[in-house]
Design a protein around this motif. Structure first.
Motif, mmCIF file in Angstrom:
data_model
loop_
_atom_site.group_PDB
_atom_site.id
_atom_site.type_symbol
_atom_site.label_atom_id
_atom_site.label_comp_id
_atom_site.label_asym_id
_atom_site.label_seq_id
_atom_site.Cartn_x
_atom_site.Cartn_y
_atom_site.Cartn_z
ATOM 1 N N ILE A 36 0.837 -1.205 0.000
ATOM 2 C CA ILE A 36 0.000 0.000 0.000
ATOM 3 C C ILE A 36 0.869 1.250 0.000
ATOM 4 O O ILE A 36 0.621 2.209 -0.743
ATOM 5 N N THR A 37 1.918 1.231 0.820
ATOM 6 C CA THR A 37 2.826 2.387 0.888
ATOM 7 C C THR A 37 3.542 2.603 -0.443
ATOM 8 O O THR A 37 3.706 3.733 -0.900
ATOM 9 N N ALA A 38 3.964 1.509 -1.081
ATOM 10 C CA ALA A 38 4.706 1.614 -2.348
ATOM 11 C C ALA A 38 3.851 2.223 -3.450
ATOM 12 O O ALA A 38 4.331 3.062 -4.229
ATOM 13 N N ILE A 39 2.573 1.848 -3.539
ATOM 14 C CA ILE A 39 1.718 2.384 -4.609
ATOM 15 C C ILE A 39 1.376 3.852 -4.352
ATOM 16 O O ILE A 39 1.171 4.624 -5.291
ATOM 17 N N ILE A 40 1.337 4.249 -3.088
ATOM 18 C CA ILE A 40 1.095 5.664 -2.770
ATOM 19 C C ILE A 40 2.295 6.514 -3.183
ATOM 20 O O ILE A 40 2.140 7.638 -3.679
ATOM 21 N N GLU A 41 3.490 5.966 -2.996
ATOM 22 C CA GLU A 41 4.710 6.708 -3.322
ATOM 23 C C GLU A 41 4.847 6.986 -4.819
ATOM 24 O O GLU A 41 5.644 7.835 -5.219
ATOM 25 N N MET A 42 4.090 6.296 -5.634
ATOM 26 C CA MET A 42 4.196 6.476 -7.083
ATOM 27 C C MET A 42 3.944 7.917 -7.497
ATOM 28 O O MET A 42 4.588 8.448 -8.404
ATOM 29 N N ASP A 43 3.002 8.591 -6.832
ATOM 30 C CA ASP A 43 2.659 9.959 -7.222
ATOM 31 C C ASP A 43 3.793 10.935 -6.948
ATOM 32 O O ASP A 43 3.866 11.996 -7.565
ATOM 33 N N ALA A 44 4.701 10.579 -6.028
ATOM 34 C CA ALA A 44 5.810 11.481 -5.686
ATOM 35 C C ALA A 44 6.947 11.412 -6.690
ATOM 36 O O ALA A 44 7.822 12.275 -6.692
ATOM 37 N N LYS A 45 6.939 10.402 -7.545
ATOM 38 C CA LYS A 45 8.016 10.245 -8.515
ATOM 39 C C LYS A 45 7.752 11.106 -9.744
ATOM 40 O O LYS A 45 6.617 11.401 -10.094
ATOM 41 N N ARG A 46 8.845 11.509 -10.390
ATOM 42 C CA ARG A 46 8.749 12.388 -11.558
ATOM 43 C C ARG A 46 8.862 11.615 -12.871
ATOM 44 O O ARG A 46 8.062 11.786 -13.767
ATOM 45 N N GLN A 176 -0.425 10.867 2.994
ATOM 46 C CA GLN A 176 -0.804 11.530 1.753
ATOM 47 C C GLN A 176 -0.829 13.040 1.922
ATOM 48 O O GLN A 176 -0.379 13.783 1.047
ATOM 49 N N GLY A 177 -1.362 13.496 3.084
ATOM 50 C CA GLY A 177 -1.392 14.936 3.345
ATOM 51 C C GLY A 177 0.011 15.521 3.441
ATOM 52 O O GLY A 177 0.292 16.588 2.890
ATOM 53 N N ARG A 178 0.897 14.800 4.118
ATOM 54 C CA ARG A 178 2.271 15.272 4.222
ATOM 55 C C ARG A 178 2.950 15.291 2.859
ATOM 56 O O ARG A 178 3.745 16.187 2.547
ATOM 57 N N LEU A 182 4.590 18.379 1.016
ATOM 58 C CA LEU A 182 5.968 18.314 0.544
ATOM 59 C C LEU A 182 6.060 18.762 -0.906
ATOM 60 O O LEU A 182 6.966 19.516 -1.278
ATOM 61 N N HIS A 183 5.100 18.314 -1.730
ATOM 62 C CA HIS A 183 5.078 18.735 -3.134
ATOM 63 C C HIS A 183 4.915 20.251 -3.237
ATOM 64 O O HIS A 183 5.599 20.910 -4.036
ATOM 65 N N GLN A 184 4.011 20.795 -2.414
ATOM 66 C CA GLN A 184 3.805 22.242 -2.444
ATOM 67 C C GLN A 184 5.070 22.975 -2.011
ATOM 68 O O GLN A 184 5.434 24.004 -2.586
ATOM 69 N N GLY A 185 5.744 22.441 -0.984
ATOM 70 C CA GLY A 185 6.977 23.067 -0.534
ATOM 71 C C GLY A 185 8.078 23.015 -1.585
ATOM 72 O O GLY A 185 8.807 23.987 -1.778
ATOM 73 N N VAL A 186 8.162 21.875 -2.277
ATOM 74 C CA VAL A 186 9.164 21.742 -3.340
ATOM 75 C C VAL A 186 8.876 22.706 -4.475
ATOM 76 O O VAL A 186 9.779 23.360 -5.015
#
Length: 261
Positions: A36-46, A176-178, A182-186
């Motif tokens: 579950i954690t791995a599939i959520i992390e997909m959105d953070a990748k470029r 997900q909220g964090r 993080l995306h907004q901060g980046v």
């Protein structure tokens, strides 16, 4: 799609026929949590290949979870139903957009062949299954399915392990909220960095312009000094000539004649 997935968060592994550890198996929490954690992390990748790597990582974690839940080797049906369960529980942000991004910009051979291609194909099948999910797929009557969808019914008493899984769902939502923050901060940092680079370039351009201006002034002063020096030297030579002319005897003047003794 996000609303659809969130409205199906009541689906249990038993309804999907997912092999799940029983009470006698020493497993803490939900064994599918790493997937579950791995599939959520997909959105953070470029990059597309990095997103696809998250799909592969998720699938590998599913096979690991199945190995702890079942003494027999996992088959394709167990893997697909487990992947459906993982996607429903994870509710990955922008899942459809990420999949379209991988299809459009990813390497074709990675999506259509090999291990990563197999995992991505199963993910596409899992999403298609969820979009058409109804009561018959979960061994529920239409009335029961509608009751669950409306929140009027809840699954039968969950085991402690399932309750822990529900608690971890809240942790995943916080994750997900964090991740979004993080995306907004980046993005904000990238904008600030871009502005800083523009300011530095502007300052460099201004300094270069000032340097060129000063260099031109120095060159002009050097040339003027050289001209003045040349004029002064020419003036000195003229004065010397005038003095020499004054000292020369006049042609009209004659020397005094000597008288005879």
């Amino acid at each position: 799609m996000i609303f659809l997935f969130s409205s199906l968060n009541w689906v249990t592994p038993q309804m999907l026929g997912v092999p799940f550890p029983d009470e006698n198996t020493l497993v803490t929490g939900d064994p599918f949590m790493p997937a579950i954690t791995a599939i959520i992390e997909m959105d953070a990748k470029r990059a597309p290949q990095d997103k696809l790597a998250c799909v592969s990582k998720c699938s590998q974690h599913i096979f690991e979870a199945l190995s702890t839940s079942n003494n027999e080797p996992a088959n394709a049906d167990d893997f697909l139903t487990s992947l459906v369960y993982v996607v429903l529980k994870a509710n990955p942000p922008r899942l459809h957009s990420n999949m379209q991004y991988m299809i459009r910009f990813g390497l074709p051979h990675s999506l259509m062949a090999g291990e990563s291609g197999y995992y991505f194909t199963n993910l596409s099948c899992a999403v298609a299954f969820i979009e058409k999910l109804d009561g018959s797929a979960l061994n529920l009557s239409p009335e029961e399915f509608e009751g669950y969808m409306r929140g009027q019914r809840a699954p039968a008493a969950l085991t402690k392990r399932h309750q822990v899984a529900n608690d971890t769902q809240k942790l995943l939502e916080e994750l997900q909220g964090r991740q979004q923050k993080l995306h907004q901060g980046v993005d904000a940092l990238t904008m600030e960095l871009h502005k800083w680079v523009q300011v530095v370039h502007s300052q460099l351009d201004e300094a270069t312009s000032q340097f060129d201006k000063v260099q031109k002034e120095i060159t002009a002063q050097a040339e003027a000094s050289q001209v003045m020096s040349s004029l002064a030297q020419d003036g000195s030579q003229e004065k010397v000539k005038e003095q020499q002319l004054v000292l020369l005897p006049n042609d009209n003047c004659q020397a005094p004649k000597q008288t005879a003794c």
